[in-house]
Design an enzyme around this catalytic site. Structure first.
Site, mmCIF file in Angstrom:
data_model
loop_
_atom_site.group_PDB
_atom_site.id
_atom_site.type_symbol
_atom_site.label_atom_id
_atom_site.label_comp_id
_atom_site.label_asym_id
_atom_site.label_seq_id
_atom_site.Cartn_x
_atom_site.Cartn_y
_atom_site.Cartn_z
ATOM 1 N N ARG A 93 4.593 0.058 -0.331
ATOM 2 C CA ARG A 93 3.687 0.147 -1.725
ATOM 3 C C ARG A 93 2.841 -0.001 -2.780
ATOM 4 O O ARG A 93 2.133 -0.282 -2.818
ATOM 5 C CB ARG A 93 4.167 2.124 -2.087
ATOM 6 C CG ARG A 93 3.186 2.320 -2.975
ATOM 7 C CD ARG A 93 3.584 4.046 -3.867
ATOM 8 N NE ARG A 93 3.141 4.605 -4.418
ATOM 9 C CZ ARG A 93 3.291 5.737 -4.967
ATOM 10 N NH1 ARG A 93 4.312 6.565 -4.342
ATOM 11 N NH2 ARG A 93 1.882 7.202 -5.777
ATOM 12 N N ASN A 144 12.256 6.392 -12.961
ATOM 13 C CA ASN A 144 12.234 7.035 -11.490
ATOM 14 C C ASN A 144 10.997 6.327 -10.776
ATOM 15 O O ASN A 144 11.782 6.457 -9.259
ATOM 16 C CB ASN A 144 11.240 8.703 -11.410
ATOM 17 C CG ASN A 144 10.163 8.659 -11.737
ATOM 18 O OD1 ASN A 144 9.508 7.419 -13.176
ATOM 19 N ND2 ASN A 144 10.091 9.301 -11.802
ATOM 20 N N TYR A 145 10.244 5.133 -11.274
ATOM 21 C CA TYR A 145 10.041 4.537 -9.841
ATOM 22 C C TYR A 145 9.415 3.132 -10.812
ATOM 23 O O TYR A 145 8.709 2.348 -11.381
ATOM 24 C CB TYR A 145 8.568 4.435 -10.059
ATOM 25 C CG TYR A 145 7.878 6.040 -9.020
ATOM 26 C CD1 TYR A 145 7.805 5.524 -7.376
ATOM 27 C CD2 TYR A 145 8.013 7.128 -9.082
ATOM 28 C CE1 TYR A 145 7.860 6.284 -6.625
ATOM 29 C CE2 TYR A 145 7.424 8.554 -8.418
ATOM 30 C CZ TYR A 145 7.812 7.931 -6.840
ATOM 31 O OH TYR A 145 6.874 8.826 -5.984
ATOM 32 N N LYS A 167 8.272 -3.503 -20.949
ATOM 33 C CA LYS A 167 9.349 -3.028 -21.529
ATOM 34 C C LYS A 167 9.847 -1.660 -20.330
ATOM 35 O O LYS A 167 9.885 -1.013 -19.882
ATOM 36 C CB LYS A 167 8.944 -2.592 -22.698
ATOM 37 C CG LYS A 167 10.633 -1.170 -23.298
ATOM 38 C CD LYS A 167 11.845 -1.927 -24.145
ATOM 39 C CE LYS A 167 12.045 -0.472 -24.722
ATOM 40 N NZ LYS A 167 13.240 0.147 -23.135
ATOM 41 N N GLU A 240 1.099 8.671 -18.967
ATOM 42 C CA GLU A 240 1.857 9.733 -18.315
ATOM 43 C C GLU A 240 2.991 10.543 -18.042
ATOM 44 O O GLU A 240 3.637 9.632 -18.078
ATOM 45 C CB GLU A 240 2.082 8.724 -16.938
ATOM 46 C CG GLU A 240 2.019 10.113 -15.621
ATOM 47 C CD GLU A 240 2.159 8.907 -14.360
ATOM 48 O OE1 GLU A 240 1.827 7.899 -14.585
ATOM 49 O OE2 GLU A 240 2.782 9.143 -13.214
ATOM 50 N N ARG A 273 10.600 13.485 -10.154
ATOM 51 C CA ARG A 273 8.725 12.880 -10.037
ATOM 52 C C ARG A 273 8.397 13.369 -11.673
ATOM 53 O O ARG A 273 8.207 15.284 -11.007
ATOM 54 C CB ARG A 273 7.916 13.168 -8.988
ATOM 55 C CG ARG A 273 8.453 12.659 -8.102
ATOM 56 C CD ARG A 273 8.409 13.000 -6.236
ATOM 57 N NE ARG A 273 7.357 12.808 -6.429
ATOM 58 C CZ ARG A 273 6.372 13.685 -5.762
ATOM 59 N NH1 ARG A 273 6.995 14.874 -6.024
ATOM 60 N NH2 ARG A 273 5.356 13.521 -5.760
ATOM 61 N N CYS A 274 7.245 13.274 -11.576
ATOM 62 C CA CYS A 274 6.310 13.715 -12.450
ATOM 63 C C CYS A 274 5.035 14.841 -12.175
ATOM 64 O O CYS A 274 5.266 15.876 -12.235
ATOM 65 C CB CYS A 274 5.731 13.048 -13.768
ATOM 66 S SG CYS A 274 4.686 11.967 -12.530
ATOM 67 N N THR A 275 5.186 14.836 -10.774
ATOM 68 C CA THR A 275 3.911 14.933 -9.980
ATOM 69 C C THR A 275 5.129 16.674 -8.564
ATOM 70 O O THR A 275 4.089 16.895 -8.159
ATOM 71 C CB THR A 275 3.152 14.745 -9.516
ATOM 72 O OG1 THR A 275 3.767 13.530 -7.940
ATOM 73 C CG2 THR A 275 1.946 13.950 -9.862
ATOM 74 N N GLU A 367 10.222 21.514 -18.014
ATOM 75 C CA GLU A 367 10.253 20.719 -16.181
ATOM 76 C C GLU A 367 11.558 20.050 -16.527
ATOM 77 O O GLU A 367 11.660 20.020 -17.282
ATOM 78 C CB GLU A 367 9.440 19.662 -17.311
ATOM 79 C CG GLU A 367 9.457 18.553 -15.765
ATOM 80 C CD GLU A 367 8.577 17.504 -16.390
ATOM 81 O OE1 GLU A 367 9.020 16.658 -17.388
ATOM 82 O OE2 GLU A 367 7.551 16.621 -15.522
HETATM 83 O O1 G3H Z 1 6.712 10.034 -12.057
HETATM 84 C C1 G3H Z 1 5.573 10.045 -11.835
HETATM 85 C C2 G3H Z 1 4.967 9.564 -10.967
HETATM 86 O O2 G3H Z 1 3.955 9.066 -11.335
HETATM 87 C C3 G3H Z 1 4.473 10.666 -9.735
HETATM 88 O O3 G3H Z 1 4.500 9.687 -7.974
HETATM 89 O O4 G3H Z 1 3.347 11.416 -7.053
HETATM 90 O O5 G3H Z 1 3.491 9.111 -5.834
HETATM 91 O O6 G3H Z 1 5.409 10.527 -6.671
HETATM 92 P P1 G3H Z 1 4.189 10.073 -6.988
#
Ligand code: G3H
Length: 464
Positions: A93, A144-145, A167, A240, A273-275, A367
């Site tokens: 990706r 997380n990413y 960083k 973000e 994941r934030c989303t 959260e």
């Molecule tokens: O954790 C925050 C990310 O921007 C979430 O991305 O919706 O692709 O998992 P994602």
């Protein structure tokens, strides 16, 4: 990568704790200073490099990432506990994101404006508006990413003609460094990207307040984001941060679709994941039926180790697991119904579904960044909007209904960056704008928006 002597280092363990994966340089302020100076010097030449050459560097970087997808994916999987297939997918990706950034960056043009009178006789003026790089961008990425959310900052910064001080989060830094090594194997001029690592207490403030840092782009917790935005002086900051994305399910919704999307949205990568969907607001009339469908799907999720490709894997560390457990315990003590889950093995928390969650329970608002999903039953349609908006966060929301007009009406009232109709919340596709309202963020990301946020207008005005 950085021709600087590093004075200390710290071992990085796998999330399982069983393996030492490598070590993290603990840089001092003097070492960080050298890195910033190198980036600052390299930026001047990079800003003059033709766009097609910058794009070539990015395409070359993307090719290398695809070649090394298994190796880098393996590191992501071990370092942050993401299952193998998702870890490899993250790398691929990212290559797609970099390629699109290269192409989009070639199409960022200025424009021209013809003057008008404004009572001052300026109608003969012509302004040529160009987009200029900002200078040195500080890119701070989360665990997380570790590859994707680093490259989504580094690639647009480079296409815009900036240098980058990168960083990474400590846990995730080895994956981030592998990704940057692929970039440094390209024709990118030496010094343009600097990786800095170390203790936040030693180098954190130094970095965000450094006078030669010209822009900060950060993904991580709301608390850290707020602290960065307070300390950064007179420079653009894009943030973000956290989320508490609701899935709003109306009584005419396709419940099979809603259940499938909610479970995938809430539990992939164990909810880190934030989303992620972090609460369900469902019409009381269909709540029993929806809960039953969600329960069946949750109980079908694979739970285990990242190397076994399980969906729900151990959380990033013990503090994270303890926090999720506290939220579950608090809800159960206050009368929530446990539908499934609430089993724990060290940092592995089994996917947990809670029904009849009330506003006095912490899990209704906080959260978790873990695999627990609260269901809140709603009796009155206006409560959907008020409960959704009562949250401090405003990242995304999903609305499940067959009535497009109603979905639009509710969506318009939600204080969030994006509203998804009949699908889970998620950031991609990566060229869509990505915005967090309230405590979920500042500024807009997504490939084009990110490039724009890393440039500024400069006017050349022709006068007759
Ligand atoms: O954790 C925050 C990310 O921007 C979430 O991305 O919706 O692709 O998992 P994602």
């Amino acid at each position: 990568m950085i021709s600087i002597t590093i004075t200390g280092e710290k071992k990085v363990y796998s999330v399982s704790g069983n393996e030492v994966l490598g070590s993290l340089p603990l840089m001092s302020q003097e070492e960080v200073e050298q890195a910033i100076q190198k980036a600052s010097q390299a930026q001047k030449g990079w800003a003059e490099t033709e766009l097609y050459k910058r794009a070539d560097v990015l395409h070359n970087w993307a090719d290398r990432l695809v070649e090394k997808q298994t190796q880098i994916g393996e590191m992501i999987s071990k370092e942050v506990g993401k299952n193998r297939s998702s870890a490899v997918k993250e790398v691929v990706r990212t290559a797609d994101l970099i390629r699109y950034t290269a192409e989009e960056g070639c199409r960022i043009h200025g424009d021209t404006l013809r003057g008008d009178s404004f009572r001052g006789g300026s109608s003969s003026k012509i302004a040529m508006v160009e987009r200029e790089p900002l200078g040195v961008v500080l890119a701070i990425s989360p665990f997380n990413y570790p590859v994707n959310l680093a490259a989504s900052k580094i690639a647009p910064a480079l296409m815009a003609g900036n240098a980058v001080v990168f960083k990474p989060a400590s846990q995730g830094s080895l994956s981030g460094q592998l990704m940057v090594e692929s970039l440094l194997e390209t024709e990118l001029p030496e010094g343009t990207v600097q990786c800095v690592t170390g203790k936040g207490s030693e180098i954190g403030n130094f970095l965000v307040t450094h006078p030669q840092i010209n822009m900060i782009t950060f993904t991580g917790s709301t608390a850290t984001g707020q602290s960065i935005s307070k300390k950064a002086k007179m420079i653009p900051v894009v943030l973000e941060l956290g989320g508490k994305d609701p899935a709003i399910v109306l009584n005419d919704a396709d419940l099979d679709l809603a259940a499938e999307q909610i479970v995938s949205g809430a539990f992939s990568y164990s909810g880190q994941r934030c989303t992620a969907i972090k609460r369900v607001l469902v019409d009381d009339l269909v709540a029993d039926a929806l809960t039953d469908k969600i329960k069946k799907k949750v109980e079908g999720l694979s739970v285990g180790a990242p190397e076994d490709d399980a969906t729900v894997t151990p959380l990033i560390d013990t503090n994270a697991a303890n926090f999720v457990q506290e939220l579950i315990d608090d809800a159960l003590q206050k009368g929530a119904t446990l539908i499934t889950g609430n089993t724990r093995k060290d940092n592995l928390i089994y996917p947990t579904l809670l029904d009849h969650v009330q506003p006095n329970m912490k899990v209704a608002w906080e959260e978790p960044f873990g695999p627990v999903l609260p269901i809140i039953r709603v009796k009155n349609e206006t409560d959907f909007v008020s409960l959704a908006n009562e949250s401090d966060y405003g990242l995304q929301a999903s609305i499940f209904t067959a009535d497009v007009q109603k979905a639009m009406d509710i969506g318009a009232k939600l204080h969030v960056g994006s509203v998804q109709f009949n699908a889970k919340t998620e950031r991609g596709p990566d060229h869509f704008p990505f915005i967090g309202a309230k405590k979920s963020g500042l500024g807009s990301q997504g490939i084009r928006r990110s490039i724009e946020s890393m440039t500024q207008d400069k006017l050349f005005i022709l006068n007759k």
